[in-house]
Design a protein around this motif. Sequence first.
Motif, mmCIF file in Angstrom:
data_model
loop_
_atom_site.group_PDB
_atom_site.id
_atom_site.type_symbol
_atom_site.label_atom_id
_atom_site.label_comp_id
_atom_site.label_asym_id
_atom_site.label_seq_id
_atom_site.Cartn_x
_atom_site.Cartn_y
_atom_site.Cartn_z
ATOM 1 N N SER A 131 -12.168 -46.836 -5.461
ATOM 2 C CA SER A 131 -12.707 -47.009 -4.102
ATOM 3 C C SER A 131 -12.418 -48.422 -3.591
ATOM 4 C CB SER A 131 -14.206 -46.719 -4.077
ATOM 5 O OG SER A 131 -14.913 -47.750 -4.697
ATOM 6 N N GLU A 132 -12.437 -49.405 -4.495
ATOM 7 C CA GLU A 132 -12.180 -50.791 -4.077
ATOM 8 C C GLU A 132 -10.692 -51.032 -3.823
ATOM 9 O OE1 GLU A 132 -14.414 -52.958 -3.367
ATOM 10 O OE2 GLU A 132 -16.221 -52.072 -4.216
ATOM 11 N N LEU A 133 -9.854 -50.321 -4.561
ATOM 12 C CA LEU A 133 -8.398 -50.497 -4.409
ATOM 13 C C LEU A 133 -7.951 -50.209 -2.973
ATOM 14 C CD1 LEU A 133 -5.649 -51.023 -5.815
ATOM 15 C CD2 LEU A 133 -5.565 -48.593 -6.372
ATOM 16 N N PHE A 134 -8.680 -49.331 -2.308
ATOM 17 C CA PHE A 134 -8.361 -48.952 -0.931
ATOM 18 C C PHE A 134 -8.355 -50.179 -0.001
ATOM 19 C CE2 PHE A 134 -9.824 -47.683 3.299
ATOM 20 C CZ PHE A 134 -8.905 -46.701 3.613
ATOM 21 N N TYR A 135 -9.238 -51.151 -0.290
ATOM 22 C CA TYR A 135 -9.385 -52.310 0.605
ATOM 23 C C TYR A 135 -8.468 -53.474 0.237
ATOM 24 C CZ TYR A 135 -13.498 -49.664 1.726
ATOM 25 O OH TYR A 135 -14.323 -48.645 2.099
ATOM 26 N N VAL A 136 -7.852 -53.395 -0.930
ATOM 27 C CA VAL A 136 -7.045 -54.522 -1.416
ATOM 28 C C VAL A 136 -5.661 -54.486 -0.764
ATOM 29 C CG1 VAL A 136 -6.061 -55.582 -3.496
ATOM 30 C CG2 VAL A 136 -8.270 -54.445 -3.617
ATOM 31 N N PRO A 137 -5.201 -55.627 -0.195
ATOM 32 C CA PRO A 137 -3.857 -55.655 0.382
ATOM 33 C C PRO A 137 -2.801 -55.342 -0.678
ATOM 34 C CG PRO A 137 -5.078 -57.649 0.932
ATOM 35 C CD PRO A 137 -5.895 -56.907 -0.059
ATOM 36 N N GLN A 138 -1.713 -54.768 -0.239
ATOM 37 C CA GLN A 138 -0.639 -54.342 -1.150
ATOM 38 C C GLN A 138 -0.184 -55.500 -2.045
ATOM 39 O OE1 GLN A 138 0.484 -51.179 -1.227
ATOM 40 N NE2 GLN A 138 2.045 -51.550 -2.794
ATOM 41 N N SER A 139 -0.090 -56.700 -1.453
ATOM 42 C CA SER A 139 0.434 -57.846 -2.205
ATOM 43 C C SER A 139 -0.503 -58.264 -3.348
ATOM 44 C CB SER A 139 0.647 -59.030 -1.269
ATOM 45 O OG SER A 139 -0.579 -59.348 -0.647
ATOM 46 N N GLU A 140 -1.781 -57.910 -3.240
ATOM 47 C CA GLU A 140 -2.745 -58.319 -4.276
ATOM 48 C C GLU A 140 -3.118 -57.178 -5.215
ATOM 49 O OE1 GLU A 140 -6.168 -59.969 -2.294
ATOM 50 O OE2 GLU A 140 -4.915 -61.123 -0.939
ATOM 51 N N ALA A 141 -2.547 -56.000 -4.972
ATOM 52 C CA ALA A 141 -3.002 -54.811 -5.712
ATOM 53 C C ALA A 141 -2.687 -54.899 -7.205
ATOM 54 C CB ALA A 141 -2.382 -53.565 -5.109
ATOM 55 N N THR A 142 -1.525 -55.481 -7.555
ATOM 56 C CA THR A 142 -1.174 -55.554 -8.979
ATOM 57 C C THR A 142 -2.150 -56.459 -9.724
ATOM 58 O OG1 THR A 142 1.124 -55.199 -8.386
ATOM 59 C CG2 THR A 142 0.711 -56.040 -10.590
#
Lengths: 104, 255
Positions: free
Chosen positions: B29-40
């Motif tokens: 659910s939190e991954l949804f809010y994370v920008p693509q550049s910070e997802a890793t």
Amino acid sequence: MNDPVRLSHGSAMILQAIATGQIYGYTIMEVTGLPSGTVYPALRRLERDELIRSQWEKQSIADSELRPARKYYKLTRGGRTALDATLERYPLVRKLSAPSEVLK
Amino acid sequence: MRRHDALLRMASLAVPVRLRCEWLRTWQSELFYVPQSEATAFCLGAAKDAGSLWREGSGGWLDSPYRYLAVLSASSAAVYCAGLCAAKVALSLPLCTSVQEVKLALLLFFLLISVGAIIGKGQGAVWPAGFRDGAFLGLKLVMGVPIFYGVLFLGIALGIPVLHPMVIYVFVVRAIFADQRRRCPRCLRYLGSPVAIGSAAETFLHWYGTESICVRCCALMEMPDVSCSYWAEHRLLPLDSSWAEVFSEQAEARS
């Protein structure tokens, strides 16, 4: 006599972030600047120690906004007491941003 | 995001079953809010969290030094065999047979053991005081080396830079020394009930550090946070039989 809860600086920052209205994980990360690998385990420990309480929002609300349901965190009475005691030890923690400044 | 979701699902395998569903739901659910550049980076944090939950859950299971050695040797053999097979299939590598190659492999082996010892020193390792804990640490380090070779072969087969096996080896050695620090030097079981004692301000007056107990040996393990001239090393304080009752209560609580 109850001993005051002794919190680490990171835990104090997280409690303060929740107290200032950052009520779900990602905004807590943004406000505190702590990495995900620190924030989420700390949230779990704080909940285990009954300093915060978590609750999933209703799925219908999340569905209406086309996003996954959020897990919201809230300070308990014990958490508020612990935070007040800890702010005397780490006064700069008070300076964590208010929600409006973060969510701009 | 599908790649990151897969990363989260892989990490969730390390989480104990009773917590897995809630853990995965929270991180997804939190991954949804994370920008693509910070997802890793976000997912690496999840992996770290999953690892800590796995250690908490498996602490009791890996308490036995024999079982720990069995798990380490099995993992090491699996990585080595996987690497060797991949390299043989991809590059048709011959087995090393010449004396020169065997000498080179042995040299690299001892070099890696030395590197491991240096890493341990840098990490503030607790050095073995007796034969039993020395042999245990030595065996663990020896078993860690095939992981390096396995990852090296895999890297050669898949065209990954040679630096990667070294990075993984450093992680393995750090985990080995961290495990050693958590064990009683006498019975090699995990120490329990760590308590922080004293504070840094007491450096000149009294030691400060962490005190743990070993239920089996009926002893206290005292580890200073900072080495002082009067207390540089960890020490085990065996207690007399009058303390046995306290330790038996601890043993019951642990079981």
